[in-house]
Design a protein around this motif. Structure first.
Motif, short mmCIF file in Angstrom:
data_model
loop_
_atom_site.label_atom_id
_atom_site.label_comp_id
_atom_site.label_asym_id
_atom_site.label_seq_id
_atom_site.Cartn_x
_atom_site.Cartn_y
_atom_site.Cartn_z
N VAL A 132 82.22 54.14 64.40
CA VAL A 132 81.11 53.59 65.59
C VAL A 132 79.40 54.88 65.24
O VAL A 132 80.24 56.41 65.21
CB VAL A 132 81.97 53.22 66.96
CG1 VAL A 132 80.89 53.40 67.64
CG2 VAL A 132 82.83 52.21 66.90
N SER A 135 74.27 54.76 69.09
CA SER A 135 73.85 53.28 69.77
C SER A 135 71.92 53.60 69.44
O SER A 135 70.54 52.72 68.99
CB SER A 135 73.19 52.88 71.41
OG SER A 135 72.78 53.53 72.04
N THR A 218 79.23 45.81 65.24
CA THR A 218 79.74 46.66 65.89
C THR A 218 81.20 46.78 65.44
O THR A 218 81.99 45.99 64.54
CB THR A 218 80.16 47.31 67.75
OG1 THR A 218 79.27 47.26 68.36
CG2 THR A 218 80.86 48.08 67.47
#
Length: 423
Positions: A132, A135, A218
């Motif tokens: 991950v 953002s 994602t």
């Protein structure tokens, strides 16, 4: 010259400097000699010699292409270019490609032995967990032009990552950050390994989707490393979408056979950059920039462009003649190390055959087959040992995803399903 003497053999090299008449004994260790030993071989400059030669300070060893220079001692990878052999930690690449996965092989390369079932489970979980991305990375990647080359984005993105992890930077944490050898130091090192491997595919998928004008995806839960990568590239909101398992396995094999190759250009770049104690992300960014070039990782793209320029199988003879006249560049043939055949090319060829059962064949493949057949029968290529290498065959497990734009760039084809299954 080069004839053995009657004296008792010793593990050393005797050098006579004919400029001065002096004789030097240089130790041989692991079939190598220290380049610094030649610093002792000093002489007066010859009349008119360049001052820059610094002859009085000792001989230099010139090896511009690293054709016969050892800069590090390693037990990671073994290559025999004459016999066409490649081994990771003693395991033949053919055996690993058949029985192992990319992450299992990565563990082998990093830690020195194949993992137990529990060790592999933990390693895979850590790598996938660190897939991950913050953002903010979306804004960073979106700042590139829509037609930016994915390698330009990926190279910049690796360097960008370094700004997020100050605890991994020796400039901020001290020069002994990775050399203490204590549990804390080793834990920091392991975390950067997980991050780099985990985030590499996420960043690569983002670079790909920038080119396609798509939203980012994602990393999903429950998929393998390569499955997650394909998902991030291809998912467009379908319910219960999963990548085709044949393509997933093919990509995993490609990752595995490219996991290490001794001191190639990018590995050398990473080592040299890292020797300044820069953070790991900046070092990998430097290696990624080296990989970008058409004489290294960019050779895959060069092969696609070459085949597109040839166009059809019937154009191959004219292209072959143009190569002989040095009017055209032949990409994907020959290798600096492998003088007979590249063992990886056989693995990829077999993998490609499995992919073609799913995707079918096309004219680009037929052109490649015609080029391969013509080159292997031509004395010009036989004498020069120009056999197809791994870059030639690596384009085919994924090439059907792309078609040429009118400006020479590549774009995704719209007539091929994203899971690789025929309509």
């Amino acid at each position: 010259m080069g004839q053995p003497t009657d004296s008792t053999p010793t593990n050393s090299l005797t050098v006579r400097d004919n400029r001065t008449g002096k004789v030097y004994d240089v130790p041989i260790v692991d079939n190598s000699i220290p380049a610094t030993a030649f610093k002792a071989m000093k002489a007066k400059p010859a009349p008119g010699e360049r001052e820059e030669n610094e002859t009085e300070r000792g001989l230099r060893v010139s090896d511009r292409g690293f054709l016969n220079t050892a800069v590090i001692q390693s037990q990671i990878t073994y290559i025999d270019g004459e016999a066409g052999v490649l081994r990771y930690r003693g395991y033949p690449i053919e055996q690993l490609a058949l029985h192992s996965s990319h992450l299992e092989t990565a563990y082998l390369l990093i830690y020195g032995s194949l993992p137990s079932a529990n060790q592999l489970k933990v390693f895979e979980a850590e790598v996938l967990h660190h897939g991950v991305i913050h953002s903010d990375a979306e804004l960073f990647c979106r700042s590139f032009r829509y037609d930016a080359h994915p390698m330009a984005i990926l190279t910049s993105a690796f360097a960008y990552l370094g700004s997020y992890y100050g605890e991994a930077n020796p400039s901020l944490q001290g020069q002994s950050l990775y050399t203490k050898g204590d549990p804390a130091s080793l834990a920091i090192m392991d975390k950067q390994i997980y991050r780099l491997i985990g985030k590499a595919t996420t960043l690569a998928a983002m670079a790909y989707r920038v080119r396609q004008g798509r939203d980012f995806v994602t990393p999903p839960n429950g998929l393998s490393y390569t499955g997650s990568f394909l998902y991030q590239m291809d998912h467009l909101g379908e319910e219960n979408y999963t990548p085709n398992p044949v393509l997933e396995k093919a990509l995993d094999v490609l990752f595995l056979i490219h996991a290490d190759h001794e001191l190639n250009a990018s590995a050398t770049t990473v080592l040299q950059t890292g020797s300044s104690l820069v953070d790991p992300y900046s070092a990998i960014a430097a290696g990624c920039a080296s990989l970008y070039g058409p004489l290294h990782g960019g050779a895959n793209e060069a092969v696609i462009r070459m085949l597109i320029s040839i166009g059809k199988p019937e154009n191959v003879p004219a292209f072959i003649e143009a190569v002989k006249k040095r009017e055209k560049v032949l990409s994907g043939f020959g290798h600096r190390v492998y003088k007979t055949s590249d063992p990886r090319s056989f693995i990829v060829r077999k993998t490609a055959d499995e992919v073609f059962k799913i995707t079918g064949k096309d004219e680009l493949l037929e052109t490649a087959m015609a080029l391969h057949e013509a080159a292997m029968k031509d004395e010009y290529f036989i004498k020069r040992r120009l056999a197809p290498n791994v870059d030639f065959w690596c384009v085919f497990p994924v090439h059907d995803r792309f078609e040429p734009r009118s400006n020479g760039n590549l774009q995704e084809r719209s007539d091929i399903p994203r899971d690789g299954l025929p309509t």
